[in-house]
Write a protein that holds these residues in place. Structure first.
Motif, short mmCIF file in Angstrom:
data_model
loop_
_atom_site.label_atom_id
_atom_site.label_comp_id
_atom_site.label_asym_id
_atom_site.label_seq_id
_atom_site.Cartn_x
_atom_site.Cartn_y
_atom_site.Cartn_z
N PHE A 49 10.55 7.22 -2.44
CA PHE A 49 11.07 5.99 -3.03
C PHE A 49 11.44 6.24 -4.48
CE2 PHE A 49 6.49 6.18 -3.10
CZ PHE A 49 6.22 6.11 -4.46
N THR A 50 12.00 5.21 -5.11
CA THR A 50 12.37 5.26 -6.53
C THR A 50 11.49 4.27 -7.29
OG1 THR A 50 14.64 5.75 -5.92
CG2 THR A 50 14.27 4.98 -8.16
N SER A 51 11.03 4.71 -8.47
CA SER A 51 10.23 3.84 -9.33
C SER A 51 10.42 4.26 -10.77
CB SER A 51 8.74 3.93 -8.97
OG SER A 51 7.98 3.17 -9.89
N SER A 52 10.36 3.30 -11.67
CA SER A 52 10.42 3.61 -13.10
C SER A 52 9.02 3.87 -13.67
CB SER A 52 11.09 2.47 -13.86
OG SER A 52 10.38 1.27 -13.66
N LEU A 53 7.99 3.70 -12.86
CA LEU A 53 6.61 3.93 -13.30
C LEU A 53 6.29 5.42 -13.34
CD1 LEU A 53 4.76 1.21 -11.18
CD2 LEU A 53 5.43 1.08 -13.59
N GLY A 54 5.23 5.78 -14.04
CA GLY A 54 4.73 7.14 -14.06
C GLY A 54 3.90 7.43 -12.81
N GLU A 55 3.59 8.69 -12.61
CA GLU A 55 2.90 9.14 -11.40
C GLU A 55 1.58 8.43 -11.14
OE1 GLU A 55 0.77 13.25 -10.14
OE2 GLU A 55 2.84 13.46 -10.87
N ARG A 56 0.73 8.30 -12.14
CA ARG A 56 -0.57 7.65 -11.94
C ARG A 56 -0.42 6.18 -11.58
NH1 ARG A 56 -4.07 10.30 -16.79
NH2 ARG A 56 -4.49 12.27 -15.72
N ALA A 57 0.50 5.50 -12.24
CA ALA A 57 0.73 4.09 -11.94
C ALA A 57 1.28 3.92 -10.53
CB ALA A 57 1.67 3.47 -12.97
N VAL A 58 2.17 4.82 -10.14
CA VAL A 58 2.73 4.78 -8.78
C VAL A 58 1.60 4.89 -7.76
CG1 VAL A 58 4.05 6.14 -7.10
CG2 VAL A 58 5.06 5.55 -9.30
N ALA A 59 0.72 5.89 -7.94
CA ALA A 59 -0.39 6.10 -7.01
C ALA A 59 -1.30 4.88 -6.96
CB ALA A 59 -1.19 7.34 -7.40
N SER A 60 -1.59 4.30 -8.11
CA SER A 60 -2.46 3.13 -8.17
C SER A 60 -1.83 1.92 -7.49
CB SER A 60 -2.78 2.81 -9.63
OG SER A 60 -3.56 1.64 -9.72
N HIS A 61 -0.58 1.63 -7.81
CA HIS A 61 0.10 0.48 -7.22
C HIS A 61 0.23 0.61 -5.71
CE1 HIS A 61 1.12 -0.48 -11.35
NE2 HIS A 61 1.70 -1.60 -10.97
N LEU A 62 0.63 1.79 -5.25
CA LEU A 62 0.79 1.98 -3.80
C LEU A 62 -0.57 1.94 -3.11
CD1 LEU A 62 2.63 2.34 -1.41
CD2 LEU A 62 2.64 4.82 -1.86
N GLY A 63 -1.58 2.54 -3.71
CA GLY A 63 -2.92 2.50 -3.14
C GLY A 63 -3.41 1.08 -2.96
N SER A 64 -3.18 0.23 -3.94
CA SER A 64 -3.59 -1.18 -3.86
C SER A 64 -2.81 -1.92 -2.78
CB SER A 64 -3.38 -1.87 -5.20
OG SER A 64 -4.24 -1.34 -6.17
N ALA A 65 -1.50 -1.67 -2.70
CA ALA A 65 -0.68 -2.34 -1.70
C ALA A 65 -1.08 -1.92 -0.28
CB ALA A 65 0.80 -2.04 -1.94
N VAL A 66 -1.40 -0.65 -0.09
CA VAL A 66 -1.85 -0.18 1.23
C VAL A 66 -3.22 -0.75 1.56
CG1 VAL A 66 -2.55 1.87 2.54
CG2 VAL A 66 -0.41 1.90 1.24
N GLU A 67 -4.11 -0.79 0.58
CA GLU A 67 -5.45 -1.35 0.80
C GLU A 67 -5.35 -2.80 1.27
OE1 GLU A 67 -9.78 -1.72 -1.40
OE2 GLU A 67 -8.01 -1.31 -2.62
N THR A 68 -4.46 -3.56 0.68
CA THR A 68 -4.25 -4.94 1.09
C THR A 68 -3.82 -5.01 2.55
OG1 THR A 68 -3.70 -5.61 -1.16
CG2 THR A 68 -2.90 -7.03 0.62
N ARG A 69 -3.00 -4.06 2.98
CA ARG A 69 -2.48 -4.06 4.35
C ARG A 69 -3.52 -3.65 5.38
NH1 ARG A 69 2.19 -6.33 4.90
NH2 ARG A 69 3.73 -5.83 3.36
N ILE A 70 -4.29 -2.57 5.10
CA ILE A 70 -5.19 -2.04 6.14
C ILE A 70 -6.66 -2.29 5.86
CG2 ILE A 70 -3.52 -0.30 6.87
CD1 ILE A 70 -5.23 1.84 5.49
N GLY A 71 -6.98 -2.86 4.71
CA GLY A 71 -8.36 -3.23 4.42
C GLY A 71 -9.25 -2.10 3.97
N LYS A 72 -8.67 -0.97 3.62
CA LYS A 72 -9.47 0.12 3.05
C LYS A 72 -8.61 0.93 2.09
CE LYS A 72 -8.98 4.17 5.96
NZ LYS A 72 -9.67 5.25 6.57
N ARG A 73 -9.28 1.49 1.12
CA ARG A 73 -8.58 2.29 0.11
C ARG A 73 -8.28 3.66 0.69
NH1 ARG A 73 -6.12 0.68 -4.61
NH2 ARG A 73 -5.91 2.47 -5.96
#
Length: 173
Positions: A49-73
């Motif tokens: 994907f494309t993002s203007s965020l840095g690598e750590r922020a990307v990992a954090s944001h995506l991790g949170s969004a996935v956790e919301t979907r499947i209920g685990k980090r």
């Protein structure tokens, strides 16, 4: 809006009945995280994907969004297009078949004791990268008894998958 092309590799997603997340849900998680042009690659937790965020922020944001979907980090390891190109170029085993060469992606540089911690080596070859470990399985991964104690800290992809993700991240069809 400018941005960087990234590949995110999710650990323990759609493997052995754990971490069930459809690739459609993964693309939706990218949208929720604010990323653009998300494209998944095979059903094992790979998305570009494309993002203007840095690598750590990307990992954090995506991790949170996935956790919301499947209920685990889940662990999210991220590389930009240039870093993936470097992983390909640094391949220490260019003679290895792509389906028998695994790249274990780590969040940080491998520790100095990474190679000495490996057990039950038969014909496998192992080399350290920048934030990766390359493992060549000449007889195949399924036959190997190799023990990589540190592998739970990262996520592995075969070289064919890494090459495909590098092409997608570079913007190629």
């Amino acid at each position: 809006m400018p941005g960087h092309r990234y590949a995110a590799l999710l650990r323990a997603v759609n493997v052995g009945g754990t971490g069930k997340l459809s690739m459609g849900e993964l693309r939706e998680a990218c949208e929720v995280a604010g990323f653009r042009d998300a494209r998944t690659y095979i059903a094992s937790g790979n998305v570009v994907f494309t993002s203007s965020l840095g690598e750590r922020a990307v990992a954090s944001h995506l991790g949170s969004a996935v956790e919301t979907r499947i209920g685990k980090r889940v662990e999210v390891l991220v590389r930009n297009a240039e870093q993936l190109r470097q992983v390909i170029e640094a391949n220490p085993f260019p003679d290895a078949a792509g389906n028998r060469l695994m790249v274990v992606f780590l969040a940080a540089a491998p520790a100095p004791e990474t190679l000495t911690a490996v057990r039950k080596v038969t014909d496998e070859r192992i080399a350290l990268g920048e934030r990766e470990v390359y493992v060549h399985y000449p007889s195949g991964v399924g036959r190997s008894k190799l023990v990589l104690p540190w592998s739970a800290e990262g996520t592995a992809r075969n070289f064919n998958t890494v090459s495909a993700l590098a092409e997608l991240a570079a913007g190629l069809p």
